[in-house]
Scaffold this active site. Structure first.
Site, PDB file in Angstrom:
ATOM      1  N   TRP A 284      79.385  -0.217  20.442  1.00 40.59           N
ATOM      2  CA  TRP A 284      78.948  -0.950  19.010  1.00 40.59           C
ATOM      3  C   TRP A 284      78.025  -1.882  19.232  1.00 40.59           C
ATOM      4  O   TRP A 284      78.222  -2.689  19.858  1.00 40.59           O
ATOM      5  CB  TRP A 284      80.402  -1.140  18.704  1.00 40.59           C
ATOM      6  CG  TRP A 284      80.357  -1.642  17.044  1.00 40.59           C
ATOM      7  CD1 TRP A 284      80.433  -3.207  16.512  1.00 40.59           C
ATOM      8  CD2 TRP A 284      80.452  -0.647  16.093  1.00 40.59           C
ATOM      9  NE1 TRP A 284      80.355  -2.757  15.191  1.00 40.59           N
ATOM     10  CE2 TRP A 284      80.305  -1.413  14.784  1.00 40.59           C
ATOM     11  CE3 TRP A 284      80.286   0.658  16.034  1.00 40.59           C
ATOM     12  CZ2 TRP A 284      80.337  -0.944  13.649  1.00 40.59           C
ATOM     13  CZ3 TRP A 284      80.297   1.030  14.751  1.00 40.59           C
ATOM     14  CH2 TRP A 284      80.149   0.449  13.654  1.00 40.59           C
TER      15      TRP A 284
ATOM     16  N   TYR B 179      86.400 -10.286  21.165  1.00 37.31           N
ATOM     17  CA  TYR B 179      87.555 -10.875  20.220  1.00 37.31           C
ATOM     18  C   TYR B 179      88.697 -11.273  21.073  1.00 37.31           C
ATOM     19  O   TYR B 179      89.322 -12.112  20.706  1.00 37.31           O
ATOM     20  CB  TYR B 179      88.015  -9.692  19.315  1.00 37.31           C
ATOM     21  CG  TYR B 179      86.864  -9.328  18.190  1.00 37.31           C
ATOM     22  CD1 TYR B 179      86.393 -10.316  17.265  1.00 37.31           C
ATOM     23  CD2 TYR B 179      86.183  -8.109  18.279  1.00 37.31           C
ATOM     24  CE1 TYR B 179      85.270 -10.028  16.477  1.00 37.31           C
ATOM     25  CE2 TYR B 179      85.471  -7.886  17.169  1.00 37.31           C
ATOM     26  CZ  TYR B 179      84.833  -8.610  16.454  1.00 37.31           C
ATOM     27  OH  TYR B 179      83.855  -8.555  15.584  1.00 37.31           O
TER      28      TYR B 179
ATOM     29  N   LYS C 192      75.958  -7.047  17.062  1.00 34.35           N
ATOM     30  CA  LYS C 192      76.370  -6.205  17.956  1.00 34.35           C
ATOM     31  C   LYS C 192      75.362  -5.145  18.573  1.00 34.35           C
ATOM     32  O   LYS C 192      75.627  -4.231  19.421  1.00 34.35           O
ATOM     33  CB  LYS C 192      77.890  -5.574  18.139  1.00 34.35           C
ATOM     34  CG  LYS C 192      78.546  -6.569  18.018  1.00 34.35           C
ATOM     35  CD  LYS C 192      80.018  -6.074  18.216  1.00 34.35           C
ATOM     36  CE  LYS C 192      81.116  -7.139  17.905  1.00 34.35           C
ATOM     37  NZ  LYS C 192      81.238  -7.783  16.372  1.00 34.35           N
TER      38      LYS C 192
ATOM     39  N   ASN D   8      88.554   1.801  19.886  1.00 32.14           N
ATOM     40  CA  ASN D   8      87.697   0.686  19.675  1.00 32.14           C
ATOM     41  C   ASN D   8      88.399  -0.524  20.311  1.00 32.14           C
ATOM     42  O   ASN D   8      89.411  -1.049  19.816  1.00 32.14           O
ATOM     43  CB  ASN D   8      87.663   0.296  18.151  1.00 32.14           C
ATOM     44  CG  ASN D   8      87.022   1.573  17.384  1.00 32.14           C
ATOM     45  OD1 ASN D   8      86.598   2.436  18.023  1.00 32.14           O
ATOM     46  ND2 ASN D   8      86.994   1.505  16.135  1.00 32.14           N
TER      47      ASN D   8
ATOM     48  N   ASN E   7      88.965   5.097  10.407  1.00 35.07           N
ATOM     49  CA  ASN E   7      88.688   4.197  11.660  1.00 35.07           C
ATOM     50  C   ASN E   7      89.377   2.823  11.305  1.00 35.07           C
ATOM     51  O   ASN E   7      89.473   2.223  10.134  1.00 35.07           O
ATOM     52  CB  ASN E   7      86.975   3.383  11.144  1.00 35.07           C
ATOM     53  CG  ASN E   7      86.655   2.509  12.286  1.00 35.07           C
ATOM     54  OD1 ASN E   7      86.550   2.801  13.333  1.00 35.07           O
ATOM     55  ND2 ASN E   7      86.689   1.235  11.701  1.00 35.07           N
ATOM     56  N   GLU E   8      90.238   2.525  12.392  1.00 36.42           N
ATOM     57  CA  GLU E   8      90.894   1.142  12.600  1.00 36.42           C
ATOM     58  C   GLU E   8      91.971   1.058  11.422  1.00 36.42           C
ATOM     59  O   GLU E   8      92.209   0.093  10.765  1.00 36.42           O
ATOM     60  CB  GLU E   8      90.088   0.280  12.694  1.00 36.42           C
ATOM     61  CG  GLU E   8      89.150   0.218  13.825  1.00 36.42           C
ATOM     62  CD  GLU E   8      88.652  -0.928  14.268  1.00 36.42           C
ATOM     63  OE1 GLU E   8      88.590  -1.975  13.403  1.00 36.42           O
ATOM     64  OE2 GLU E   8      88.129  -1.407  15.345  1.00 36.42           O
TER      65      GLU E   8
ATOM     66  N   ASP F 119      83.331  -4.105   7.844  1.00 39.02           N
ATOM     67  CA  ASP F 119      82.297  -5.006   8.270  1.00 39.02           C
ATOM     68  C   ASP F 119      81.142  -4.449   8.217  1.00 39.02           C
ATOM     69  O   ASP F 119      80.163  -4.406   9.021  1.00 39.02           O
ATOM     70  CB  ASP F 119      82.686  -5.228   9.716  1.00 39.02           C
ATOM     71  CG  ASP F 119      81.808  -6.133  10.301  1.00 39.02           C
ATOM     72  OD1 ASP F 119      81.320  -7.238   9.942  1.00 39.02           O
ATOM     73  OD2 ASP F 119      81.388  -6.084  11.430  1.00 39.02           O
TER      74      ASP F 119
ATOM     75  N   GLU G  48      83.987   2.242  20.259  1.00 41.67           N
ATOM     76  CA  GLU G  48      83.527   0.863  20.016  1.00 41.67           C
ATOM     77  C   GLU G  48      83.802  -0.068  21.295  1.00 41.67           C
ATOM     78  O   GLU G  48      85.063  -0.182  21.655  1.00 41.67           O
ATOM     79  CB  GLU G  48      84.202   0.291  18.785  1.00 41.67           C
ATOM     80  CG  GLU G  48      83.553   0.954  17.406  1.00 41.67           C
ATOM     81  CD  GLU G  48      83.987  -0.146  16.065  1.00 41.67           C
ATOM     82  OE1 GLU G  48      84.300  -1.192  16.429  1.00 41.67           O
ATOM     83  OE2 GLU G  48      84.042   0.672  15.267  1.00 41.67           O
TER      84      GLU G  48
ATOM     85  N   TYR H  87      87.477  -4.397  22.384  1.00 41.71           N
ATOM     86  CA  TYR H  87      86.865  -5.550  22.117  1.00 41.71           C
ATOM     87  C   TYR H  87      87.186  -6.489  23.220  1.00 41.71           C
ATOM     88  O   TYR H  87      87.130  -7.792  23.005  1.00 41.71           O
ATOM     89  CB  TYR H  87      86.451  -6.292  21.111  1.00 41.71           C
ATOM     90  CG  TYR H  87      85.632  -5.350  20.276  1.00 41.71           C
ATOM     91  CD1 TYR H  87      84.281  -5.493  20.412  1.00 41.71           C
ATOM     92  CD2 TYR H  87      86.290  -4.420  19.325  1.00 41.71           C
ATOM     93  CE1 TYR H  87      83.265  -4.728  19.448  1.00 41.71           C
ATOM     94  CE2 TYR H  87      85.349  -3.577  18.555  1.00 41.71           C
ATOM     95  CZ  TYR H  87      84.048  -3.865  18.513  1.00 41.71           C
ATOM     96  OH  TYR H  87      83.252  -2.846  17.652  1.00 41.71           O
TER      97      TYR H  87
HETATM   98  O1  LIG Z   1      83.610  -6.361  14.651  1.00 37.41           O
HETATM   99  C1  LIG Z   1      83.023  -5.376  15.018  1.00 37.41           C
HETATM  100  O2  LIG Z   1      81.763  -5.594  15.299  1.00 37.41           O
HETATM  101  C2  LIG Z   1      83.387  -4.113  14.560  1.00 37.41           C
HETATM  102  O3  LIG Z   1      84.953  -3.981  14.984  1.00 37.41           O
HETATM  103  C3  LIG Z   1      85.551  -3.006  14.509  1.00 37.41           C
HETATM  104  O4  LIG Z   1      86.654  -3.679  14.226  1.00 37.41           O
HETATM  105  C4  LIG Z   1      87.379  -4.380  15.207  1.00 37.41           C
HETATM  106  C5  LIG Z   1      87.523  -5.832  15.101  1.00 37.41           C
HETATM  107  C6  LIG Z   1      88.302  -6.536  16.193  1.00 37.41           C
HETATM  108  C7  LIG Z   1      89.102  -5.740  17.068  1.00 37.41           C
HETATM  109  N1  LIG Z   1      89.670  -6.656  18.203  1.00 37.41           N
HETATM  110  O5  LIG Z   1      89.667  -7.572  17.711  1.00 37.41           O
HETATM  111  O6  LIG Z   1      90.088  -6.055  19.125  1.00 37.41           O
HETATM  112  C8  LIG Z   1      88.835  -4.588  17.208  1.00 37.41           C
HETATM  113  C9  LIG Z   1      88.066  -3.888  16.194  1.00 37.41           C
HETATM  114  C10 LIG Z   1      85.185  -2.232  13.302  1.00 37.41           C
HETATM  115  O7  LIG Z   1      85.658  -0.834  13.360  1.00 37.41           O
HETATM  116  C11 LIG Z   1      83.621  -2.212  12.971  1.00 37.41           C
HETATM  117  O8  LIG Z   1      83.436  -1.788  11.685  1.00 37.41           O
HETATM  118  C12 LIG Z   1      83.169  -3.609  13.107  1.00 37.41           C
HETATM  119  O9  LIG Z   1      81.793  -3.739  12.763  1.00 37.41           O
END
Ligand SMILES: O=C(O)[C@H]1O[C@@H](Oc2ccc([N+](=O)[O-])cc2)[C@H](O)[C@@H](O)[C@@H]1O
Length: 600
Positions: A557, A478, A576, A472, A417-418, A167, A512, A474
């Site tokens: 993040w 998300y 973000k 990380n 990362n992820e 991303d 994150e 969300y």
């Molecule tokens: O989306 C974002 O802003 C950031 O998300 C991160 O990736 C995730 C996206 C979704 C979920 N989820 O749905 O749990 C968990 C992690 C990435 O490391 C980062 O590079 C990116 O910019």
């Protein structure tokens, strides 16, 4: 073992370093005809291109901005006669993502990976007392063997297009400073330091790697330039009595001066600032100098208007001022090692860094931010490209640790990362990565990686490799965003209690958590994308973090809004940021400032 020295350039009585930044010549090579046509000698009909910078955002056409394929740089440099008895190197802070370096038409180095130094020995190809031509052939295509991972598609008009599995925009070019380095034939190639605290004193263990066998000396000077320790021998220990420790927010830097001697005659000299401090994971604590520290800060990007990922001292300065203002003490170099100047300045400012390799996109999704957490599983570590990917991963880990190992600011290595982490194959893959990494750091810093939501406590096969665990998460963005935030909180608590029940007795850091927020959008009551929602989301996350004593850090993040690939999930980039892209605060910045100042 690396076959080149990664030492940052310096000038003294034995060495000279000349900065080659400025306006270079440039050409796209979509037909990949450059080599055949002899561009390595001289670029035909070049355009101008600033160095350091990403090439993309200078242009006004999509063909140029989104260019994917081969592209070339050229510069001319006068090399003085006085350097004739010296070894000469051209050193690029990085070239994204891969490059060949030519000196007066001869190939002098190739390098894979876009975020670590490229060093070419050019002694045998340079004309002393004359103007010399340096040409770089670079390429920014993505594939599943490259770090970061991605794909390259071909459009119907024949153009290549990068499809990142990550991303952030695929910014490319010579994005960091370039130096011409002259140094003696017998020279200091690397050094390392490690510390032991002993009451008020500190023992500094050092090792100096040279390519000869003359006598070596090691001296330490304090900030008043007073010598506080001296030793001879390529390996040894010195004691600094009443040592000034390097501390979070209170940096103290000694100057290490290393020399090679032929009797009374100096052969080489290298000096570097070092900071005496220890880093240790002790139970649930992250300890600096034996004292627990709670990490407060950000995941960042090297990203700014116009210059893309190009290094710029002004942006660096502003970012540190914003981070100090808000009460932060730490950042993660998501998702690649940054320009070395970031670490030097963090050393000066007493900031902590989690240093990350460009191992991102290891789940084969051009929208990893959308697929993460949904349970999508792509068997990423079960394909024929894995052996080469692993080789490149190990190389990046080695180059990163060799480059950054002496920075007091670096407190941990993040090795991914992820990625997918639930298969046996992912476990084998990352076991190899961690095993290799552990053999490389003389300071034995903690090793970790950032886990996305599919890496659940009952499924993940890789968290066991980590000295502390980075999550990380969300929940509330998300997962169950907006009106469902009450349920997001419940789901988050369920996961956290599963981690708690594992009784791992190690620290957890949130690397994150965040929400996309338009800096101009306000809404009462809140709605997703509004400033008010970002604040509510943060408050909900903090309330949960504070319930679990093993949570030892929170890196939001992201520090600032940043550029990404276009798509339905991104409004001219990822929003973000706690600051917008030009580093002005959103209202969440004041929420964080209040919390982080009160945590002290
Ligand atoms: O989306 C974002 O802003 C950031 O998300 C991160 O990736 C995730 C996206 C979704 C979920 N989820 O749905 O749990 C968990 C992690 C990435 O490391 C980062 O590079 C990116 O910019």
């Amino acid at each position: 073992m690396l076959n080149f020295s990664e030492l940052y350039p310096c000038s003294n009585q034995a060495r000279m370093a000349q900065l080659l930044d400025g306006m270079w010549k440039f050409r796209f090579d979509p037909e990949e005809k450059g080599l055949q046509e002899g561009w390595q000698h001289k670029l035909p009909d070049p355009i101008s291109m600033p160095v350091p910078a990403s090439f993309s955002d200078f242009f006004t056409t999509k063909e140029e901005r989104d260019f994917c394929g081969d592209f070339w740089y050229e510069t001319e440099v006068f090399v003085p006669r006085e350097w004739e008895k010296q070894e000469l190197e051209i050193r690029f802070g990085s070239i994204t993502h891969r490059a060949s370096v030519f000196c007066n038409g001869s190939l002098t180095a190739t390098h894979e990976g876009g975020f670590l130094p490229v060093v070419a020995r050019v002694t045998d190809h340079v004309k002393f007392g004359e103007v010399n031509t340096f040409v770089v052939k670079a390429n920014n295509e993505l594939n599943e063997e490259s770090l970061p991972c991605g794909a390259t598609m071909v459009l119907s008009d024949g153009r290549k297009l990068a499809k990142p599995y990550f991303d952030f925009f695929n910014y490319s070019g010579i994005q960091r400073s370039v130096w011409l380095v002259s140094k003696p034939g017998e020279s200091i190639e690397d050094f390392s330091v490690d510390y032991e605290l002993n009451g008020e004193d500190a023992v500094v263990h050092y090792q100096i790697m040279t390519n000869g066998d003359h006598e070596v000396s090691f001296e330490l000077f304090d900030e008043n330039k007073q010598q506080v320790a001296k030793s001879t021998g390529a390996k040894g220990s010195v004691t600094v009595s009443k040592a000034h420790l390097w501390n979070v927010g209170k940096a103290y830097l000694y100057q290490a001066v290393m020399r090679i001697w032929d009797g009374e005659t100096l052969i080489d000299e290298y000096s570097s600032k070092i900071g005496i401090r220890t880093v240790k994971i002790a139970g649930k604590e992250i300890q600096i100098n034996g004292k627990a520290v709670y990490l407060k800060g950000f995941g960042k990007h090297e990203d700014f208007e116009v210059i893309g990922r190009g290094f710029n001292w002004g942006v660096l300065k502003r970012d540190f001022e914003c981070m100090k203002w808000i009460g932060a003490n730490c950042f993660r170099t998501s998702h690649y090692p940054y320009a070395e100047e970031w670490y030097q300045f963090a050393d000066e400012e007493g900031f902590l860094i989690i240093d990350e390799v460009p191992a991102v996109g290891m789940m084969r999704s051009t929208r990893n931010f959308a697929d993460a957490g949904t349970g999508k599983f792509t068997r990423f570590f079960e394909t024929p490209t894995v052996p080469t990917l692993l080789k490149n991963h190990l190389q990046a880990v080695e180059e990163m640790i060799v480059r950054d190992k002496n920075h007091p600011s670096v407190i941990a290595w993040s090795l991914f990362n992820e990625p997918e982490t639930t298969s046996e194959e992912s476990k084998d893959y990352f076991t190899a990565v961690f095993d290799a990494a552990r053999a490389l750091d003389p300071q034995s810093r903690p090793m970790t990686g950032a886990f996305e939501k599919n890496s659940q406590p009952e499924l993940c096969k890789c968290y066991q490799l980590c000295d502390f665990i980075c999550l990380n998460r969300y929940y509330g963005w998300y997962i169950k965003g907006g009106p469902e935030i009450v349920d997001a909180r419940e789901a988050f608590l369920i996961e956290m209690n599963k981690w708690k029940d594992k009784n791992l007795n190690i620290p957890f850091v949130f690397t994150e958590f965040g929400t996309d927020t338009m800096a101009a959008e306000h809404k009462l009551p809140s709605i997703m994308w509004s400033q008010e929602y970002q604040n509510e989301y943060l408050d909900m996350n903090f309330e949960i973090f504070d319930q679990f004593e093993f949570v030892q850090g929170e890196l939001v993040w992201n520090f600032a809004d940043f550029q990404t690939t276009e798509g339905i999930m991104r409004v001219n980039g990822n929003k973000k940021g706690i600051f917008n892209r030009v580093r002005q605060p959103k209202s969440a910045a004041f929420v964080l400032k209040k919390r982080w100042e009160s945590l002290d």
